[in-house]
Every structure is written in C-alpha cells, then in structure tokens.
Design an enzyme around this catalytic site. Structure first.
Site, short mmCIF file in Angstrom:
data_model
loop_
_atom_site.label_atom_id
_atom_site.label_comp_id
_atom_site.label_asym_id
_atom_site.label_seq_id
_atom_site.Cartn_x
_atom_site.Cartn_y
_atom_site.Cartn_z
N GLY A 252 -58.81 -7.47 28.22
CA GLY A 252 -59.52 -8.03 29.37
C GLY A 252 -59.33 -7.31 30.69
N GLY A 291 -59.56 -2.80 25.51
CA GLY A 291 -60.74 -2.09 25.02
C GLY A 291 -61.42 -1.42 26.21
N ARG A 292 -62.11 -2.27 26.99
CA ARG A 292 -62.93 -1.79 28.10
C ARG A 292 -62.18 -0.85 29.06
NH1 ARG A 292 -67.05 -4.97 30.02
NH2 ARG A 292 -66.08 -6.72 28.92
N ARG A 328 -75.90 -4.55 27.53
CA ARG A 328 -75.16 -5.32 28.54
C ARG A 328 -76.01 -5.79 29.72
NH1 ARG A 328 -71.36 -3.85 31.23
NH2 ARG A 328 -70.01 -5.64 31.03
N TYR A 332 -75.89 -9.75 29.79
CA TYR A 332 -74.98 -10.33 30.79
C TYR A 332 -75.45 -10.08 32.23
CZ TYR A 332 -71.56 -9.48 26.95
OH TYR A 332 -70.89 -9.39 25.77
N CYS A 371 -90.27 -3.77 23.55
CA CYS A 371 -91.30 -4.76 23.89
C CYS A 371 -90.67 -6.10 24.26
CB CYS A 371 -92.27 -4.93 22.73
SG CYS A 371 -93.11 -3.39 22.41
N GLU A 372 -89.91 -6.10 25.35
CA GLU A 372 -89.27 -7.31 25.89
C GLU A 372 -89.21 -7.12 27.40
OE1 GLU A 372 -87.69 -9.95 24.28
OE2 GLU A 372 -87.96 -9.20 22.24
N1 PLP Z 1 -58.74 -8.93 22.17
C1 PLP Z 1 -59.61 -9.87 21.78
C2 PLP Z 1 -59.13 -10.96 20.87
C3 PLP Z 1 -60.94 -9.85 22.21
O1 PLP Z 1 -61.80 -10.78 21.81
C4 PLP Z 1 -61.35 -8.80 23.09
C5 PLP Z 1 -62.71 -8.74 23.60
O2 PLP Z 1 -63.55 -9.56 23.45
C6 PLP Z 1 -60.41 -7.82 23.45
C7 PLP Z 1 -59.12 -7.92 22.97
C8 PLP Z 1 -60.76 -6.66 24.30
O3 PLP Z 1 -61.18 -7.01 25.57
P1 PLP Z 1 -61.41 -5.87 26.64
O4 PLP Z 1 -62.37 -4.88 26.07
O5 PLP Z 1 -61.96 -6.55 27.83
O6 PLP Z 1 -60.08 -5.26 26.94
#
Ligand code: PLP
Length: 449
Positions: A252, A291-292, A328, A332, A371-372
């Site tokens: 996150g 991840g992000r 995205r 979102y 087509c949206e």
């Molecule tokens: N861990 C869990 C259980 C998740 O569901 C997610 C993303 O949805 C992540 C890690 C990774 O989140 P982020 O890409 O924001 O770091």
C-alpha cells in the site's frame, strides 16, 4: 525518482527534447517494439527495491513483491534475484513466482477465495512448510479447509490470520481493505476467538498476523494505527499462550503519480520502524508486500496518436492504446501524467502534475479506440499541441497497468519491454490475432449419452 527523462534530441538542432528510458529514446523503443507497449526501466525498479530495503533495514523484513501489480516474469525474476519473496493471491500468481525462480518458502499467499486445487498446489510446492512463507488466512471456513487438506496430505504449514484493524486508509473505496466491513480478513475482535478455536491446529499452524489496509496510502498515520492495534493484539494473544512469530504489514505504500505526491519510503519507515524495532530484536519477523511503490514508476505506456478530432468545444487525441491496455483511469478515475515524447524545449516538463503551468498548453481529452465513453486517459488535460503520429508516454503505468489489461474489443495484449541502459529486451511479445482465438473451439459436446 525514475529513469524516464527528457534530453536534447540528437536528431535536431537543439530546439527539441526527447523522452528517454535510461539511455534509449522512447521513439527508438516504439520503433523496435511498436505501440502500444509497456516499457520498464530495470535501474528504476532495482533502485526502488534497494531504497525500500535500506529504509526498513532495522526490521530486516522479508520483502514479498506483490505480483498482482505487475506479473511479468522478467520483473519478478529481477526482484527475486535481488532477494525478494513474492506475495501471491492465486494459483496463477504462485505459478508465476515459482517460474521466476522464487521458492515457495519465500511466498505469502493471501486472497479470500482460495480453491481446494489452489491450496493443494501451494502445499505441494511447500508453501508455509519452511522459511517465512505463509498462508494468509482470510476466514474461519478457509482456515478449516486449509487445515483439512493439509491433514489429508499429512502436511504441516504455517499461516497468518489476516486482521482488519478498522483503520481508514483514506484511499479509493475500491482499494480500501482495512475497514471493519471489508470482505478481507476478520475484524480484530473476532481474531482472539479465531485463535482460541484454531490456534493449536497441528497441521495449519497459526503463527502470524497479516495486515493490508489499502492501496495507495498517502500518509503514514494509518500504518501507525494499524501496527499499534496489531501489536496490542499480539500481546493479548501472548497472554493467552499464543506465540506470534511473524507480522506481515501488507503493501500500500504510495507512488508519485504527480511529483512529490507520496511520502518517501524513508518517511514510511521512520513512522513504522520505531513501533517494531524492539520486538524484532526479541525475534519477531516482519514481512512487507509492496507492489505499486516498486513498480509503478518503473513503467510507462507508450501510445501513438492516431487522430486529432474536434467535437463541440472539445479536442480529442485518439490513441492506439485504450482502457483495454490501461484500465486505471476508467476504473478509478486515476490520474496518470501524460506527455508527448518529443516536444520543443519550451514544453519540456520540469515536473509531473495535473496543472502544468506552461504557456501554450491546450486542453485535450486523451482517449482510446474502445467503444466505451469511459475509455479515456485524461479529460481536459493541458498538453502541448498534438498532431497525428505523435508518441505519448503515459507515466506511472508499471503497476496495475499490464496486470489489468484485457482483450476487450478483440484487441491483442500489448508488448512489454525491459530497458537496461542502452539495451532493450522484449519481455512479452505483442499478441497476434491468432492468439485472440487460440483457445476457442467449434462446439463439440464433451459429455455424451
Ligand atoms: N498485499 C495485498 C494482500 C494486496 O491485496 C495488495 C494490493 O491489493 C498488495 C499487497 C499490494 O499493494 P500495493 O501495490 O499498493 O503495494
């Protein structure tokens, strides 16, 4: 921040600038790989990983890269070789982690709907049997199912209970997961009852607490609150005789979609490390699931402007990438900075922001061919004047870009390329029309009689 930078265009008298990924001009990449294509910078990815591990070094965490953000095998391999484990949420993601050479002993497996087949696959791979790998369990029924399957296989696995600390991460409601009413994990009051009921199971050993409260989280306070609640829970469980050896903080951490939008990784660490350092010295293991923050700014989506069109008061740049390639903005209303890859020096972007205050910019809707009406990347975005044939970069597209791409409107999935200095590798070739129909068959009854 990253290695996507504007430099004087060497094919020009100096009046123009060209976007480069590391040493390669974006135009050259587009010529070699075609458009639309995702471009990843190896140096950026590894720098982000190193910055994260350096910031959290006092906690010596196992960093489990969240495969869902960008599952390309080459990206997973680079991070695996750098020392990362993987956070997976499906049998397919576990398969990817193993294919990238990351052992199951470095994988954590979350997800509210693990099937029997997926649980068997993970147990067979040895997930949770040794190392820091864990099943992150999301409900009572799921726990019973994992324990039942493990017992049947005469296996033993480690597990963490995913807990909702009931903290508001102040992010999009689709990606907010730590509130009490979320479908993920169990609320903190139920956690103690959960341990009393299942905490001594010999086949699925509950030895961890897992948190993941949302994504992206642009302040440190929600982490502080949820870690405080988790450590209080760990102490209460200890008082009842349950030993928690691992705390998984989830992911996150933010990424800069706009310049300086997100706290630095050091700022997240400054808030979290003091809450856990003493416990780590006493033996608590920490897992992070980013991840992000690792991959978002390690990738851009390159797209070619097909047509410029005026309708009413509006000007549209219609591109060869659409919501099928990068969902995205449609899903979102997410902001992605967009800029032409070649422009006059006066339009060189000194930063990335929604409101670029440069003389001569014009409001443009950047849209795709799908087509949206929801197929857009930007609405009324101030941009340098655009023409048919211009190459655009859509920034901060490495996370949840290709990972969410679809073949809607029968569009083959785009190519993915990895740049390392001045070399380029196609790490996923563009799909063909044959690929689109490869799994389809003429109707033949499977069951007869
Ligand atoms: N861990 C869990 C259980 C998740 O569901 C997610 C993303 O949805 C992540 C890690 C990774 O989140 P982020 O890409 O924001 O770091």
């Amino acid at each position: 921040m990253d290695h996507f930078v504007y430099r004087p265009d060497r094919h020009d008298g100096g009046d123009h600038v060209a976007m480069h990924c590391e040493q390669l001009p974006a135009e050259e990449i587009a010529r070699l790989a075609g458009t639309p294509c995702y471009v990843y910078s190896k140096a950026t990815l590894l720098e982000h990983y190193q910055r994260l591990t350096a910031a959290f070094a006092p906690l010596a965490p196992l960093v489990c890269y969240s495969i869902k953000s960008c599952g390309n095998l080459s990206i997973c391999k680079l991070l695996g070789e750098a020392g990362a484990g993987m956070d997976v949420v499906s049998g397919g993601e576990l398969y990817r982690a193993l294919a990238a050479g990351v052992p199951a002993s470095r994988c954590v497996y979350a997800g509210v709907g693990k099937t029997d087949a997926e649980i068997e696959q993970a147990l067979d791979a040895g997930l949770g049997a040794s190392g820091l790998g864990l099943f992150n369990v999301e409900s009572e029924e799921e726990f019973e199912n994992i324990a039942r399957i493990a017992r049947r296989k005469n296996a033993v696995c480690n597990a963490a209970l995913r807990v909702n600390p009931d903290v508001d991460p102040k992010t999009h409601r689709y990606t907010s997961t730590g509130k009490k009413e979320s479908k993920f994990g169990v609320d903190i009051e139920r956690a103690k009852a959960f341990f009393r009921r299942f905490g001594r199971d010999p086949h699925c050993r509950l030895c961890g607490i897992h948190l993941h409260i949302g994504s992206p989280i642009y302040t440190t306070q929600p982490y502080v609150e949820s870690v405080q609640k988790a450590t209080a829970l760990i102490d209460e469980l200890a008082a009842e005789g349950f030993t928690i050896t691992t705390l998984d903080l989830g992911g996150g951490f933010g990424a800069d979609y706009e310049t300086d939008q997100s706290p630095t990784l050091a700022a997240y660490a400054d808030a979290i490390v003091p809450l856990l350092a003493a416990r780590v010295l006493r033996g608590l293991k920490i897992i992070l699931e980013p991840g992000r923050t690792l991959v978002a700014n390690a990738g851009v989506l390159l797209t070619r402007v097909l047509y410029i069109k005026t309708s009413g008061e509006k000007t549209f740049a219609i591109c060869d990438a659409g919501m099928n390639d990068l969902l995205r903005p449609s899903l979102y209303q997410a902001f992605h900075f967009i800029w032409p890859c070649r422009t006059t020096a006066s339009f060189a972007p000194a930063r990335r922001a929604k409101d670029m205050a440069i003389d001569g910019l014009l409001p443009i809707d950047v849209v795709g061919p799908i087509c949206e009406s929801g197929d857009f990347f930007a609405v009324d975005r101030p941009l340098p004047p655009l023409r048919r044939g211009d190459l655009l970069a859509i920034y901060t597209a490495g996370a949840y870009g290709m990972a969410m791409a679809s073949r809607y409107n029968s569009t083959p999935l785009p190519a993915e390329v990895l740049v390392d200095g001045s070399t380029l590798a196609i790490v996923r070739k563009r799909e063909s029309y044959e690929d689109l129909i490869a799994h389809e068959r003429s109707p033949e009854p499977v069951v007869t009689g």
